[in-house]
Design a protein around this motif. Structure first.
Motif, PDB file in Angstrom:
ATOM      1  N   GLU A 101       0.838  -1.204   0.000  1.00 48.44           N
ATOM      2  CA  GLU A 101       0.000   0.000   0.000  1.00 48.44           C
ATOM      3  C   GLU A 101       0.869   1.248   0.000  1.00 48.44           C
ATOM      4  O   GLU A 101       0.616   2.210  -0.734  1.00 48.44           O
ATOM      5  CB  GLU A 101      -0.915  -0.006   1.230  1.00 48.44           C
ATOM      6  N   MET A 102       1.925   1.217   0.808  1.00 53.90           N
ATOM      7  CA  MET A 102       2.813   2.368   0.894  1.00 53.90           C
ATOM      8  C   MET A 102       3.523   2.631  -0.435  1.00 53.90           C
ATOM      9  O   MET A 102       3.551   3.765  -0.935  1.00 53.90           O
ATOM     10  CB  MET A 102       3.857   2.150   1.999  1.00 53.90           C
ATOM     11  N   VAL A 103       4.089   1.580  -1.026  1.00 54.37           N
ATOM     12  CA  VAL A 103       4.823   1.743  -2.279  1.00 54.37           C
ATOM     13  C   VAL A 103       3.884   2.126  -3.412  1.00 54.37           C
ATOM     14  O   VAL A 103       4.233   2.938  -4.277  1.00 54.37           O
ATOM     15  CB  VAL A 103       5.592   0.454  -2.633  1.00 54.37           C
ATOM     16  N   THR A 104       2.683   1.579  -3.428  1.00 57.46           N
ATOM     17  CA  THR A 104       1.707   1.923  -4.462  1.00 57.46           C
ATOM     18  C   THR A 104       1.334   3.394  -4.368  1.00 57.46           C
ATOM     19  O   THR A 104       1.168   4.078  -5.384  1.00 57.46           O
ATOM     20  CB  THR A 104       0.438   1.051  -4.327  1.00 57.46           C
ATOM     21  N   THR A 105       1.204   3.893  -3.152  1.00 54.94           N
ATOM     22  CA  THR A 105       0.860   5.300  -2.930  1.00 54.94           C
ATOM     23  C   THR A 105       1.910   6.233  -3.519  1.00 54.94           C
ATOM     24  O   THR A 105       1.597   7.341  -3.972  1.00 54.94           O
ATOM     25  CB  THR A 105       0.713   5.584  -1.419  1.00 54.94           C
ATOM     26  N   LEU A 106       3.168   5.784  -3.535  1.00 54.11           N
ATOM     27  CA  LEU A 106       4.259   6.626  -4.039  1.00 54.11           C
ATOM     28  C   LEU A 106       4.137   6.900  -5.532  1.00 54.11           C
ATOM     29  O   LEU A 106       4.761   7.817  -6.054  1.00 54.11           O
ATOM     30  CB  LEU A 106       5.610   5.953  -3.760  1.00 54.11           C
ATOM     31  N   ASP A 107       3.348   6.076  -6.238  1.00 58.15           N
ATOM     32  CA  ASP A 107       3.160   6.234  -7.682  1.00 58.15           C
ATOM     33  C   ASP A 107       4.495   6.206  -8.424  1.00 58.15           C
ATOM     34  O   ASP A 107       4.757   7.017  -9.302  1.00 58.15           O
ATOM     35  CB  ASP A 107       2.411   7.551  -7.982  1.00 58.15           C
ATOM     36  N   ASN A 108       5.328   5.256  -8.012  1.00 61.89           N
ATOM     37  CA  ASN A 108       6.635   5.053  -8.653  1.00 61.89           C
ATOM     38  C   ASN A 108       6.663   3.598  -9.108  1.00 61.89           C
ATOM     39  O   ASN A 108       6.931   2.700  -8.313  1.00 61.89           O
ATOM     40  CB  ASN A 108       7.766   5.347  -7.659  1.00 61.89           C
ATOM     41  N   SER A 109       6.361   3.367 -10.364  1.00 60.95           N
ATOM     42  CA  SER A 109       6.205   2.005 -10.863  1.00 60.95           C
ATOM     43  C   SER A 109       7.492   1.189 -10.776  1.00 60.95           C
ATOM     44  O   SER A 109       7.455  -0.014 -10.513  1.00 60.95           O
ATOM     45  CB  SER A 109       5.707   2.019 -12.315  1.00 60.95           C
ATOM     46  N   LEU A 110       8.647   1.846 -10.954  1.00 62.69           N
ATOM     47  CA  LEU A 110       9.914   1.124 -10.877  1.00 62.69           C
ATOM     48  C   LEU A 110      10.182   0.675  -9.440  1.00 62.69           C
ATOM     49  O   LEU A 110      10.585  -0.468  -9.205  1.00 62.69           O
ATOM     50  CB  LEU A 110      11.065   2.002 -11.375  1.00 62.69           C
TER      51      LEU A 110
END
Length: 204
Positions: free
Chosen positions: A139-148
């Motif tokens: 959830e945290m990484v998805t929120t960052l909107d950084n696909s890589l």
């Protein structure tokens, strides 16, 4: 000189590449052993062993008199297969956990830079429902909107879950972490997470 293990893994990866290149989907028939042997320029016995491993993982199924068909060729299954060989050495395991820690610390720092109030509310709400560590960080990484970043973290986490069990987050630990992040206390947040990560790994 190519070792048997490297040859075996190469064949598995090439079969997967053929499936992707040919646009095959679940339920489709894959090329025969003979055709795969010709296309990969390897012996049929090697192809047979690779197919057997894929079948044991539930990726393909053989129907008598019909051929071999794709069952469920998902990325995480390939991770499980490759991880069996890649993670044999203790140093490799330690390197993997070290990489996971550094990536997740970077996620925390980037989240503190980019997140808004509602993002913290979402994570806080997740804590109340006692998610797993993977669910929380996804959830945290998805929120960052950084696909890589998401792809790298997902891959590293997939391998890490082979050697350390994905557990539920501990009551109190993530509340303190989230509060430090909300207050933009980067050093405190990192320190808290490093302590939690060490306890998590020790309990594997």
């Amino acid at each position: 000189m190519t070792t048997p293990t490297k040859m075996y893994l190469e064949i598995v990866k090439k079969i997967r590449a053929i499936i992707v290149e040919d646009g095959l989907k679940t339920g489709d028939k894959i090329p025969s052993e003979r055709e795969l042997s010709d296309r990969l320029n390897v012996g049929r016995s090697s192809v047979r062993e690779a197919l057997r491993a894929l079948e044991l993982l539930g990726l393909i199924e053989t129907r008598r008199g019909e051929g071999t068909f794709i069952k469920d060729f998902k990325e995480h299954h390939l991770v499980e297969l490759l991880g069996t060989f890649i993670l044999e050495q203790d140093k490799t395991k330690n390197d993997l956990l070290e990489t996971k820690l550094e990536i997740e610390k970077s996620c925390l720092q980037l989240f503190m830079q980019k997140a808004v109030a509602k993002d913290y509310q979402t994570l806080s709400g997740m804590i109340d429902s006692a998610p797993s560590r993977t669910e929380f960080f996804k959830e945290m990484v998805t929120t960052l909107d950084n696909s890589l970043m998401l792809r790298i973290w997902t891959l590293v986490n997939s391998y890490a879950r082979i050697i350390v069990k994905d557990n539920m987050i501990e009551s109190g630990v993530y509340e303190d972490l989230l509060e430090a992040m909300r207050e933009n206390q980067a050093q405190q947040a990192i320190k808290l997470y490093e302590k939690h990560f060490a306890e998590f790994v020790d309990g594997k």
